[in-house]
Write an enzyme that holds these catalytic residues in place. Sequence first.
Site, PDB file in Angstrom:
ATOM      1  N   SER A 151      10.395   1.886   5.905  1.00 52.82           N
ATOM      2  CA  SER A 151       8.940   1.862   6.085  1.00 52.82           C
ATOM      3  C   SER A 151       8.435   3.145   6.732  1.00 52.82           C
ATOM      4  O   SER A 151       9.178   3.865   7.399  1.00 52.82           O
ATOM      5  CB  SER A 151       8.532   0.671   6.957  1.00 52.82           C
ATOM      6  N   CYS A 197       0.828  -1.209   0.000  1.00 50.55           N
ATOM      7  CA  CYS A 197       0.000   0.000   0.000  1.00 50.55           C
ATOM      8  C   CYS A 197       0.866   1.264   0.000  1.00 50.55           C
ATOM      9  O   CYS A 197       0.392   2.342  -0.364  1.00 50.55           O
ATOM     10  CB  CYS A 197      -0.938   0.010   1.206  1.00 50.55           C
ATOM     11  N   MET A 243      -8.832   6.047  16.444  1.00 46.89           N
ATOM     12  CA  MET A 243      -7.743   5.785  17.381  1.00 46.89           C
ATOM     13  C   MET A 243      -8.153   4.770  18.435  1.00 46.89           C
ATOM     14  O   MET A 243      -7.360   3.911  18.834  1.00 46.89           O
ATOM     15  CB  MET A 243      -7.292   7.095  18.036  1.00 46.89           C
ATOM     16  N   ALA A 245     -16.328   5.602  19.391  1.00 43.34           N
ATOM     17  CA  ALA A 245     -16.024   4.653  18.309  1.00 43.34           C
ATOM     18  C   ALA A 245     -15.097   5.266  17.274  1.00 43.34           C
ATOM     19  O   ALA A 245     -15.201   4.994  16.085  1.00 43.34           O
ATOM     20  CB  ALA A 245     -17.328   4.193  17.650  1.00 43.34           C
TER      21      ALA A 245
END
Length: 454
Positions: free
Chosen positions: A109, A50, A193, A190
């Site tokens: 990365s 990705c 994080m 909700a």
Amino acid sequence: MDILLLGLNYKTAPVEIREKFTFSDDGTARALHLLSQTKSIAECIILGTCNRTEIYVVCDQANIGRDYTRRFLAEWFGVEKEQFKDHLYIKENEQAIEHLFRVSSGLDSMVMGETQILGQVRDAFLLGQEHQTTGTVFNTLFKQAITFAKRAHTETAIGQNAVSVSYAAVELGKKIFGSFAGKSVLIVGAGKMSELTAKHLHANGSERVMVANRTLERAQLLAEKFKGDSCTMEQLPEALLTADIVISSTGATGYVLGKKELAPIMKQRKHRPLFMVDIAVPRDLNPDLHDLDNVFLYDIDDLEGIVASNVAERSREAERLDVMIQEEIVAFTTWYQTLGVAPLIAALRDKANTIQSEAMRKIENKLPNLSEREMHIIRKTTKGIVNQLLHDPVVRLKEMAATKDGEEVLDIFEKMFALEEILERKEQEAIWANDKNKQTSSSREQVLVSRFPD
């Protein structure tokens, strides 16, 4: 032969560019096959994640390989070269080798030191092997890079310290509980994080998850991801009775819980420890909760302090890895330089054997009365002389080819023994054989396509 890398990643290209260069699983196999059919390209591997799309190739000449691979990217994805030229990075030989080692070990990365990329590099290599687009060079290079990456994570702490807020919460929890086995997690709100932190906690052994949210439907959606339960904010006091860990990120404008509300609940809990992580801005949990015994409250600043410390620690480990990578590059390039020795030795032996055979033909013509046994002795003796004469030059060539001046040594050796014509002939034979194999492979594919159309 040159090793070449062309790619785009999160550092050089925004997501709206990267998403145009994404290979599907089936597409990668077809792309490998097509790329391997290109005359100049001997080996190829495609790494797609990705955050990056990279094509590694072994080619006859770097400049030709660059042009072919750039054109391939443009044509495969239907994007004009001008649209991505400023986002494309190109690395050759030692730079390409170093880049692969950095990628495999997680140094390149987005989250330095993460291990997922190692599996992705291994999968890309195995796919290349499966479709026969790797050879001597990449079989050696990628195996070495994968082995090194495993060693890097074993011998250094590059992946051991949390560098995300969500995972820092997990580290703190481990210090308090030792283990999350059997612990109950209460997610208040909700948000993304909250979900990430809960995911890390769940992966580390927490078994029960409860989600409390103002909207019950959203709470249910998140709870389903962890096979948990859900409740409304009005039911929060009841949920707090059984929770061991509380993660709060509601987006509310004021405190949703303070000392006044939690004190009676802690009494009912018989002051069983409660680990609370407030990752909301503005904060959800009133700082006066610190006054309660056995309540361990941490907010976003506490977590970011841990992250900053861990990032610094990973940077120190990265410096260690850089030194280790340079050692790996030396080891690989030393081996790689010796690859040019084999064709030279073969050409030298070919020339020497031709001279010996011609000498034997002349002996037979001039001395026709020699017996078969006598000819055998002469043939064996002359072959022995040839082998003895070649022994020392061949040994020295192998030794000198492994030095920094290896390429120059090979060039001088080729000219000294006038091997150019033999090498050119053998190279042409190899090209003809390769072209024949590619034509055969292409014909088979066309037959399969005709039998099994899309």
